[in-house]
Motif scaffolding. Structure first.
Motif, short mmCIF file in Angstrom:
data_model
loop_
_atom_site.label_atom_id
_atom_site.label_comp_id
_atom_site.label_asym_id
_atom_site.label_seq_id
_atom_site.Cartn_x
_atom_site.Cartn_y
_atom_site.Cartn_z
N SER A 112 2.62 1.50 -3.36
CA SER A 112 1.66 1.87 -4.40
C SER A 112 1.32 3.35 -4.36
O SER A 112 1.18 4.00 -5.40
N SER A 128 -1.30 -0.06 -11.83
CA SER A 128 -0.70 0.46 -10.61
C SER A 128 -1.23 1.86 -10.29
O SER A 128 -1.52 2.18 -9.13
N THR A 138 0.83 -1.20 0.00
CA THR A 138 0.00 0.00 0.00
C THR A 138 0.86 1.25 0.00
O THR A 138 0.61 2.20 -0.75
N ALA A 192 -4.62 1.71 -8.68
CA ALA A 192 -4.57 1.39 -7.24
C ALA A 192 -4.16 2.62 -6.44
O ALA A 192 -4.74 2.91 -5.38
N THR A 234 -3.61 -3.84 -3.95
CA THR A 234 -2.20 -3.51 -4.18
C THR A 234 -1.33 -4.76 -4.13
O THR A 234 -0.33 -4.85 -4.84
#
Length: 370
Positions: free
Chosen positions: A25, A287, A22, A290, A153
């Protein structure tokens, strides 16, 4: 044992993997596609990797401080903790700052994604349509479980990083060490300009403040946060070095999206697959999706500190606002200016506010002991 595993992944808590990915990301987003250009332009040499490492070191320190602060929440949310330590007015001010920043961040990424996809994927599709489609998908993701959103993620980011590594390996035949020379040619003024540009791309680690209350073992937050930041640092340095070694810093500073252009240079043996940059961009859009979803979720959580309105109702209200904000820039220059504004707002939320809060907490502890 099977039932135990289902319970571990079906509860409302996040574990170490979710925490690490997380944080990574949130940091690795659309900025990675332009970072080589901005750093190369700031340093005017191939020494930008030094700037990225220095910025990464500063980020590691700040991320550690933020994570140490999050340990003290004790199952409270970040803004509840701020309210307990400094009073409701300060908590409201902090909540407004985080709400505005992450809302602006979401709108900026939404428009950036639209510009990217129009240039490399959907050249005949209006930017307005792409922005709306991307935003609707993000809103749908955020309307669900927060823990489920975090676990996306774990599904997306490792795969994206793996694909990026494969692309870099495939470009190794284009790698020219002489384009990295001379090393340590830049003066410290240029290096620090590069640090300023780099640190904008590292923003996002402050999101741990809003997810610490969901961790199974919040005491591990500092260690996990550091790992997440290191992943981002390594990714940025590798992409920068490969971009410079393939194009040279003179060329890189004049390319709008150097990372994508690097993927364009990659060829598959036999040339049975063309336009690899489109495939690369698709993976990175996953990506970025997210990243945007988590940013919008943090914005919603900040807003809900002021009101008990249901999250879905808030999304209905914010959706048109987000869309209008994303459509406000009339061209790439205005979009770039919006990005700089959002970055400076991020400096306040990621660096200034956590440092002040940490100092307040430590001061109160000293006064209590005295």
């Amino acid at each position: 044992m099977a039932n135990l595993r289902r319970w571990e992944y079906g509860d409302d808590r996040i574990g170490p993997k979710e925490t690490v990915f997380t944080i990574s990301s949130l940091m690795i987003g659309v900025g990675i596609l332009t970072l080589p250009r901005t750093v190369a332009k700031a340093t005017s040499s191939s020494d930008g990797w030094i700037s990225i490492l220095i910025a990464g070191g500063i980020t590691l320190l700040m991320a550690w401080l933020v994570a140490k602060l999050s340990i003290r929440f004790r199952n409270r949310t970040f803004l509840e903790f701020v309210g307990d330590k400094t009073g409701k007015p300060v908590a409201y001010a902090v909540g407004i700052a985080f709400f505005i920043y992450f809302l602006s961040f979401t709108s900026y990424i939404t428009r950036s994604v639209a510009e990217l996809t129009k240039q490399y994927l959907f050249d005949r599709t209006p930017v307005e349509v792409v922005s709306l489609g991307f935003l609707l998908v993000v809103i749908y993701a955020v309307s669900g479980s927060r823990v489920g959103l975090v676990r996306l993620t774990v599904l997306f980011l490792p795969f994206v990083l793996l694909v990026t590594g494969i692309f870099l390996l495939m470009s190794i035949n284009l790698f020219e060490f002489k384009k990295l020379m001379p090393v340590l040619h830049s003066d410290w003024g240029s290096i620090m300009n590069g640090v300023q540009e780099s640190i904008f791309s590292f923003l996002g680690f402050e999101g741990v403040l809003f997810y610490a209350s969901l961790m199974r073992k919040p005491e591990k937050a500092p260690k996990l946060t550091i790992i997440g930041v290191v992943i981002a640092i390594v990714t940025y340095v590798l992409i920068y070095i490969f971009t410079i070694a393939v194009f040279s810093y003179e060329v890189t500073e004049n390319i709008m999206y150097p990372t994508i252009e690097l993927a364009r240079e990659v060829t598959v043996p036999g040339e049975f697959f063309e336009r690899l940059e489109s495939l690369f961009l698709i993976f990175w859009l996953v990506s970025i999706f997210a990243t945007t979803s988590i940013a919008l979720d943090v914005s919603i959580q900040s807003l809900r500190f002021f009101t008990k309105i249901d999250k879905k109702k808030l999304l209905y209200v914010l959706a048109p606002i987000l869309y209008l904000l994303s459509m406000y820039p009339q061209n790439i220059v205005q979009l770039s200016n919006l990005g700089k504004l959002v970055s400076y707002m991020g400096i306040v939320t990621a660096l200034v506010i956590p440092v002040l809060l940490y100092l307040v907490v430590k001061l109160r502890e000293v006064m209590t002991r005295g």
